[in-house]
Design a protein around this motif. Structure first.
Motif, PDB file in Angstrom:
ATOM      1  N   SER A   1      -1.356 -11.378 -26.101  1.00 45.45           N
ATOM      2  CA  SER A   1      -0.975 -10.008 -25.763  1.00 45.45           C
ATOM      3  C   SER A   1      -1.205  -9.768 -24.281  1.00 45.45           C
ATOM      4  CB  SER A   1      -1.764  -8.992 -26.596  1.00 45.45           C
ATOM      5  OG  SER A   1      -3.130  -8.994 -26.239  1.00 45.45           O
ATOM      6  N   MET A   2      -0.445  -8.815 -23.724  1.00 42.79           N
ATOM      7  CA  MET A   2      -0.482  -8.574 -22.290  1.00 42.79           C
ATOM      8  C   MET A   2      -0.094  -7.128 -22.013  1.00 42.79           C
ATOM      9  SD  MET A   2       3.020 -10.698 -21.563  1.00 42.79           S
ATOM     10  CE  MET A   2       2.495 -11.867 -22.827  1.00 42.79           C
ATOM     11  N   PRO A   3      -0.605  -6.556 -20.943  1.00 40.12           N
ATOM     12  CA  PRO A   3      -0.171  -5.201 -20.570  1.00 40.12           C
ATOM     13  C   PRO A   3       1.183  -5.232 -19.884  1.00 40.12           C
ATOM     14  CG  PRO A   3      -1.782  -6.005 -19.000  1.00 40.12           C
ATOM     15  CD  PRO A   3      -1.683  -7.063 -20.068  1.00 40.12           C
ATOM     16  N   VAL A   4       1.953  -4.189 -20.065  1.00 42.38           N
ATOM     17  CA  VAL A   4       3.208  -4.010 -19.331  1.00 42.38           C
ATOM     18  C   VAL A   4       2.879  -3.323 -18.008  1.00 42.38           C
ATOM     19  CG1 VAL A   4       5.466  -2.868 -19.343  1.00 42.38           C
ATOM     20  CG2 VAL A   4       4.520  -3.808 -21.472  1.00 42.38           C
ATOM     21  N   PRO A   5       3.354  -3.840 -16.878  1.00 44.49           N
ATOM     22  CA  PRO A   5       3.076  -3.167 -15.599  1.00 44.49           C
ATOM     23  C   PRO A   5       3.475  -1.690 -15.649  1.00 44.49           C
ATOM     24  CG  PRO A   5       4.058  -5.317 -15.219  1.00 44.49           C
ATOM     25  CD  PRO A   5       4.103  -5.094 -16.693  1.00 44.49           C
ATOM     26  N   THR A   6       2.680  -0.865 -15.007  1.00 44.05           N
ATOM     27  CA  THR A   6       2.852   0.583 -15.090  1.00 44.05           C
ATOM     28  C   THR A   6       4.267   1.035 -14.755  1.00 44.05           C
ATOM     29  OG1 THR A   6       0.535   0.817 -14.443  1.00 44.05           O
ATOM     30  CG2 THR A   6       1.918   2.781 -14.287  1.00 44.05           C
ATOM     31  N   GLU A   7       4.901   0.398 -13.773  1.00 44.07           N
ATOM     32  CA  GLU A   7       6.227   0.849 -13.328  1.00 44.07           C
ATOM     33  C   GLU A   7       7.322   0.609 -14.368  1.00 44.07           C
ATOM     34  OE1 GLU A   7       5.344  -3.096 -11.098  1.00 44.07           O
ATOM     35  OE2 GLU A   7       4.258  -1.372 -11.929  1.00 44.07           O
ATOM     36  N   TYR A   8       7.002  -0.160 -15.454  1.00 45.71           N
ATOM     37  CA  TYR A   8       7.998  -0.427 -16.485  1.00 45.71           C
ATOM     38  C   TYR A   8       7.648   0.224 -17.817  1.00 45.71           C
ATOM     39  CZ  TYR A   8       9.282  -3.963 -13.066  1.00 45.71           C
ATOM     40  OH  TYR A   8       9.635  -4.611 -11.912  1.00 45.71           O
ATOM     41  N   GLN A   9       6.707   1.167 -17.802  1.00 48.96           N
ATOM     42  CA  GLN A   9       6.276   1.800 -19.046  1.00 48.96           C
ATOM     43  C   GLN A   9       7.011   3.099 -19.350  1.00 48.96           C
ATOM     44  OE1 GLN A   9       1.999   2.273 -19.216  1.00 48.96           O
ATOM     45  NE2 GLN A   9       1.594   0.149 -18.600  1.00 48.96           N
ATOM     46  N   ASP A  10       7.926   3.516 -18.506  1.00 49.59           N
ATOM     47  CA  ASP A  10       8.564   4.822 -18.679  1.00 49.59           C
ATOM     48  C   ASP A  10       9.798   4.796 -19.572  1.00 49.59           C
ATOM     49  OD1 ASP A  10       6.679   5.964 -17.034  1.00 49.59           O
ATOM     50  OD2 ASP A  10       7.868   5.649 -15.213  1.00 49.59           O
ATOM     51  N   ALA A  11      10.262   3.612 -19.939  1.00 50.76           N
ATOM     52  CA  ALA A  11      11.491   3.521 -20.733  1.00 50.76           C
ATOM     53  C   ALA A  11      11.380   2.312 -21.665  1.00 50.76           C
ATOM     54  CB  ALA A  11      12.707   3.378 -19.817  1.00 50.76           C
ATOM     55  N   PRO A  12      12.154   2.308 -22.754  1.00 59.82           N
ATOM     56  CA  PRO A  12      12.145   1.144 -23.651  1.00 59.82           C
ATOM     57  C   PRO A  12      12.543  -0.130 -22.910  1.00 59.82           C
ATOM     58  CG  PRO A  12      13.234   3.003 -24.697  1.00 59.82           C
ATOM     59  CD  PRO A  12      13.021   3.394 -23.259  1.00 59.82           C
ATOM     60  N   LEU A  13      11.890  -1.230 -23.240  1.00 57.60           N
ATOM     61  CA  LEU A  13      12.134  -2.497 -22.558  1.00 57.60           C
ATOM     62  C   LEU A  13      13.264  -3.268 -23.227  1.00 57.60           C
ATOM     63  CD1 LEU A  13       8.514  -3.829 -21.884  1.00 57.60           C
ATOM     64  CD2 LEU A  13      10.129  -2.923 -20.225  1.00 57.60           C
ATOM     65  N   HIS A  14      14.130  -3.819 -22.394  1.00 57.11           N
ATOM     66  CA  HIS A  14      15.163  -4.745 -22.840  1.00 57.11           C
ATOM     67  C   HIS A  14      15.013  -5.976 -21.962  1.00 57.11           C
ATOM     68  CE1 HIS A  14      19.716  -5.864 -22.993  1.00 57.11           C
ATOM     69  NE2 HIS A  14      18.981  -6.632 -23.778  1.00 57.11           N
ATOM     70  N   GLY A  15      14.614  -7.075 -22.571  1.00 58.91           N
ATOM     71  CA  GLY A  15      14.359  -8.246 -21.738  1.00 58.91           C
ATOM     72  C   GLY A  15      14.265  -9.516 -22.552  1.00 58.91           C
ATOM     73  N   ARG A  16      13.622 -10.519 -21.986  1.00 61.73           N
ATOM     74  CA  ARG A  16      13.453 -11.791 -22.681  1.00 61.73           C
ATOM     75  C   ARG A  16      12.318 -12.580 -22.054  1.00 61.73           C
ATOM     76  NH1 ARG A  16      18.793 -15.311 -20.800  1.00 61.73           N
ATOM     77  NH2 ARG A  16      18.465 -15.185 -18.550  1.00 61.73           N
ATOM     78  N   PHE A  17      11.663 -13.338 -22.900  1.00 62.00           N
ATOM     79  CA  PHE A  17      10.721 -14.356 -22.440  1.00 62.00           C
ATOM     80  C   PHE A  17      11.493 -15.666 -22.311  1.00 62.00           C
ATOM     81  CE2 PHE A  17       7.808 -11.309 -24.338  1.00 62.00           C
ATOM     82  CZ  PHE A  17       6.755 -11.316 -23.442  1.00 62.00           C
ATOM     83  N   VAL A  18      11.208 -16.400 -21.256  1.00 56.47           N
ATOM     84  CA  VAL A  18      11.852 -17.688 -21.035  1.00 56.47           C
ATOM     85  C   VAL A  18      10.767 -18.746 -20.891  1.00 56.47           C
ATOM     86  CG1 VAL A  18      13.344 -19.043 -19.526  1.00 56.47           C
ATOM     87  CG2 VAL A  18      13.845 -16.633 -19.922  1.00 56.47           C
ATOM     88  N   LEU A  19      10.891 -19.816 -21.691  1.00 53.58           N
ATOM     89  CA  LEU A  19       9.910 -20.888 -21.664  1.00 53.58           C
ATOM     90  C   LEU A  19      10.616 -22.199 -21.385  1.00 53.58           C
ATOM     91  CD1 LEU A  19       9.433 -19.028 -24.558  1.00 53.58           C
ATOM     92  CD2 LEU A  19       7.159 -19.941 -24.109  1.00 53.58           C
ATOM     93  N   LYS A  20      10.054 -22.985 -20.500  1.00 50.63           N
ATOM     94  CA  LYS A  20      10.625 -24.292 -20.201  1.00 50.63           C
ATOM     95  C   LYS A  20       9.813 -25.366 -20.920  1.00 50.63           C
ATOM     96  CE  LYS A  20      12.107 -27.414 -16.521  1.00 50.63           C
ATOM     97  NZ  LYS A  20      12.148 -27.687 -15.083  1.00 50.63           N
ATOM     98  N   ALA A  21      10.508 -26.141 -21.722  1.00 48.11           N
ATOM     99  CA  ALA A  21       9.842 -27.140 -22.549  1.00 48.11           C
ATOM    100  C   ALA A  21       9.702 -28.451 -21.783  1.00 48.11           C
ATOM    101  CB  ALA A  21      10.627 -27.354 -23.838  1.00 48.11           C
ATOM    102  N   ASP A  22       8.775 -28.479 -20.851  1.00 46.62           N
ATOM    103  CA  ASP A  22       8.531 -29.700 -20.090  1.00 46.62           C
ATOM    104  C   ASP A  22       7.191 -30.307 -20.467  1.00 46.62           C
ATOM    105  OD1 ASP A  22       6.974 -27.735 -19.040  1.00 46.62           O
ATOM    106  OD2 ASP A  22       7.596 -28.000 -16.958  1.00 46.62           O
ATOM    107  N   ARG A  23       6.627 -29.868 -21.567  1.00 45.33           N
ATOM    108  CA  ARG A  23       5.379 -30.433 -22.079  1.00 45.33           C
ATOM    109  C   ARG A  23       5.569 -30.804 -23.538  1.00 45.33           C
ATOM    110  NH1 ARG A  23       0.476 -29.235 -19.272  1.00 45.33           N
ATOM    111  NH2 ARG A  23       0.978 -28.488 -17.193  1.00 45.33           N
ATOM    112  N   LEU A  24       4.806 -31.778 -23.994  1.00 43.09           N
ATOM    113  CA  LEU A  24       4.862 -32.207 -25.383  1.00 43.09           C
ATOM    114  C   LEU A  24       3.719 -31.585 -26.170  1.00 43.09           C
ATOM    115  CD1 LEU A  24       5.614 -35.949 -24.748  1.00 43.09           C
ATOM    116  CD2 LEU A  24       7.136 -34.352 -25.869  1.00 43.09           C
ATOM    117  N   PRO A  25       3.884 -31.446 -27.491  1.00 48.20           N
ATOM    118  CA  PRO A  25       2.764 -30.994 -28.304  1.00 48.20           C
ATOM    119  C   PRO A  25       1.531 -31.860 -28.069  1.00 48.20           C
ATOM    120  CG  PRO A  25       4.778 -31.006 -29.599  1.00 48.20           C
ATOM    121  CD  PRO A  25       5.117 -31.647 -28.280  1.00 48.20           C
TER     122      PRO A  25
END
Length: 378
Positions: A302-326
């Motif tokens: 879990s993480m806080p949303v920066p204050t400047e982005y808390q005034d409206a519903p968020l539309h976005g995405r997390f992006v992960l690069k799979a350059d590591r192995l399990p």
């Protein structure tokens, strides 16, 4: 004859009314059909379900009595096949019976119950893994367990959960060369080196909160989208949020670069910094350069949303690069047998380089988490 004809017409009229009523219920009140179906299904399955629950509880104090009860129950369910309402309960009862036999060291009986269960569905990978591993836990059935896992591994060498279980059992049986050969085969045949087969179809979850307290009413499921090495988790929240929580799939074993968070504003995407020092983690690890889940039942960050982005519903995405192995691959690659195989593969071997990198990343992770600097999985 006229009386009979009138009776026939009356019967047809009643049937017509019943048909019209049934069609009206289906169209305008389908919930009543569902309720009737659930009641009917419950009538046929409730008694068996309650019996299994009772025998499971009994097994904690009287395993022999529970085994006797389960043998009678499974015998009564013999005729139920895949399309039957009680088929799933038959499978539950057989697995519980086999587990109890294994726990009591009644290996012949355990193998018989497990074989019956597997015979119901040869494509049930999870059950075949469970059965093979349970037999590997006991000396007299070790060879049979390894044979079951070997057959499954040869069928699905790219499946991470299959390879991991098979290699784990080979290692425990003191067969390092066989374990190393299986690891090399797995690395050679993986669909994508950064992902185990078990996570390809996994569902992630995103939770949001105004005060840091998360509730299931504010949660959405996200299907991961794959673009080569990139995994994207798009989301659109219905309301504004001050905190986000990202849950990888349950029991997943993933290796990624640390994720990036982007939000869509005015037709473009802005990258939002993820504040590493303000993260809260459960049963996973996320540092500056890496994100790992290690097979836990409930991993999340879990993480806080920066204050400047808390005034409206968020539309976005997390992006992960799979350059590591399990991590389990890197740990297994550290064995002397695998190190010798990597040397035999020679420089420039993609498989050898992959396993060497996985081992180096595993050592890096161990070094970081042993420093006690707050980056340890919690």
């Amino acid at each position: 004859m006229k009386i009979l004809a009138n009776l026939g017409l009356a019967a047809l009229f009643v049937l017509a009314l019943a048909a019209v009523g049934t069609a009206a219920v289906w169209k305008f009140a389908p919930q009543y059909v569902q309720l009737a179906d659930e009641k009917w299904v419950g009538h046929h399955t409730g008694k068996v379900r309650r019996a299994i629950v009772g025998l499971r509880e009994q097994s904690k104090t009287d395993p022999k009595g529970a085994i006797a009860g389960l043998e009678d129950l499974t015998a009564s369910l013999t005729d139920y096949e895949k399309a039957d309402r009680r088929y799933g309960l038959r499978r539950q009862a057989l697995r519980l019976l086999a587990d109890l036999h294994f726990n009591q060291k009644q290996l012949d009986e355990a193998a018989a119950a497990g074989s019956t269960l597997i015979g119901l569905d040869k494509n049930d990978i999870g059950t075949r893994l469970w059965f093979g591993q349970r037999m590997c836990d006991h000396g007299p059935t070790l060879e049979r367990g390894l044979s079951e896992l070997e057959a499954l591994f040869n069928m699905l060498p790219e499946a991470g959960v299959v390879a991991r279980t098979y290699i784990k059992c080979l290692t425990a049986a003191d067969r390092p060369e066989d374990a190393g050969a299986a690891l090399v085969k797995h690395a050679t045949r993986m669909l994508r080196p950064e992902q185990a087969f078990e996570q390809v179809g996994g569902t992630w979850q995103l939770w949001w909160s105004a005060d840091g307290a998360f509730a299931k009413e504010r949660r959405i499921d996200i299907k991961a989208l794959r673009y080569g090495e990139i995994t994207a988790l798009g989301f659109e929240l219905p309301e504004k949020a001050a905190f986000l929580r990202l849950d990888p799939p349950m029991n997943s074993r993933l290796g990624y670069s640390a994720p990036r968070l982007g939000i869509f504003v005015d037709g473009g995407q802005l990258e939002v910094p993820i504040p590493e020092g303000e993260l809260k983690l459960n049963e996973m690890y996320m540092g500056k350069d890496a994100l790992y889940t290690m097979g836990a039942r409930d991993p999340w960050v879990s993480m806080p949303v920066p204050t400047e982005y808390q005034d409206a519903p968020l539309h976005g995405r997390f992006v992960l690069k799979a350059d590591r192995l399990p991590l389990w691959i890197g740990e297994a690659a550290g064995s002397p047998a695998v190190q010798n195989m990597i040397a035999d593969l020679g420089p420039g071997s993609s498989v050898g380089d992959m396993l060497a990198l996985a081992h180096a990343q595993s050592l890096e992770f161990t070094a970081k988490t042993s420093q006690g600097n707050g980056d340890e999985p919690r």
